[in-house]
Scaffold this active site. Structure first.
Site, PDB file in Angstrom:
ATOM      1  CB  SER A  70      -0.961  -0.058   1.195  1.00 10.29           C
ATOM      2  OG  SER A  70      -2.050   0.807   1.033  1.00 10.29           O
ATOM      3  CG  HIS A 129      -5.858  -2.721   0.950  1.00 10.63           C
ATOM      4  ND1 HIS A 129      -5.455  -2.276  -0.295  1.00 10.63           N
ATOM      5  CD2 HIS A 129      -5.072  -2.069   1.845  1.00 10.63           C
ATOM      6  CE1 HIS A 129      -4.480  -1.385  -0.163  1.00 10.63           C
ATOM      7  NE2 HIS A 129      -4.219  -1.259   1.131  1.00 10.63           N
TER       8      HIS A 129
END
Length: 252
Positions: A93, A225
């Protein structure tokens, strides 16, 4: 902690004599400890190091870094000190964007990483996703629930909730100083993503191909995610297989 490296680097690997070091860069609000399970997955194939950002875990008393350029420079300094053998960068990320900038700087200094693994992230040429601009703590909490990377029961504790939200808020503020970058790395890039990631589409993940003049690969995992949770073994295999494939090419 790696001796002589101040407070920035943590060593979780069990292979200090391995030929390759995998350096992990955490997500927004995250810490080095997140990557501890990856050390076991890599086994003797590589030594795993992870960056510990100021303001979290054992660095909780230190000020947060609130400028992306400063974070890049300070991380680069820490990575440079352990680049006495080939390094692989693995960023998740926010850490992927940081890894891209660190890789670019290392290449400019003639210390090219073996590869950059960009996990769960849009490429640096795209704008940041909307969730990185929360207006209040309620939206931060909603973001944590959306990304599904935090046990929400932990946030029932007021002290823990304050620590988690404080780190995430600071990192999002810092991310807003990140500038879109269309640069191209010489080193290979491999993009990893979850097939149900609510903030990074598979097309987004594929867009990292535009940021390397070397080999590009895309690996899609089942999950959101934080697809890595519960799949560290598979992630470790992807890393070791890719490094093994690149090694002979780099040597030649």
């Amino acid at each position: 902690m790696v001796k002589g490296q101040g407070e920035w680097i943590r060593r979780f690997g069990t292979a200090p004599d391995a030929a390759v070091r995998v350096i992990c860069l955490p997500h927004a609000g995250g810490s080095a400890n997140y990557f501890r399970p990856l050390a076991a997955a890599l086994s003797s194939a590589a030594e795993l190091l992870a960056v510990q950002y100021p303001g979290r875990m054992d660095r909780v008393s230190e000020r947060y870094v609130t400028d992306f350029t400063e974070l890049t420079e300070r991380t680069l300094d820490a990575v440079r000190r352990v680049a006495d053998r080939p390094v692989v960068l693995f960023g998740h990320s926010m850490g992927a964007l940081l890894g891209f900038q660190v890789a670019k700087c290392l290449e400019a200094e003639g210390i090219a990483p073996l590869t950059l693994f960009a996990s769960g992230a849009r490429p640096p040429g795209l704008p940041l996703p909307p969730h990185t601009r929360p207006r209040n703590d309620e939206e931060l909490m909603a973001d944590l629930a959306l990304l599904n990377g935090t046990d929400m029961r932990l946030l029932d504790n007021a002290e823990m909730r304050a620590l988690v939200l404080s780190a995430l808020r600071a990192d999002y503020r810092m991310l807003r100083t990140h500038r879109r970058d269309d640069s191209v790395l010489a080193c290979p890039v491999m993009s990893l993503t979850g097939d149900d990631d609510p903030v990074v589409s598979i097309d987004d993940a594929r867009g990292w191909a535009r940021h390397t003049a070397g080999l590009f690969g895309l690996r899609v995992f089942t999950g959101k995610h934080f697809y890595l949770d519960g799949q560290w073994g598979e992630v470790g295999t992807v890393i070791t297989d890719r490094v093994a494939a690149i090694g002979p090419l780099r040597a030649g």
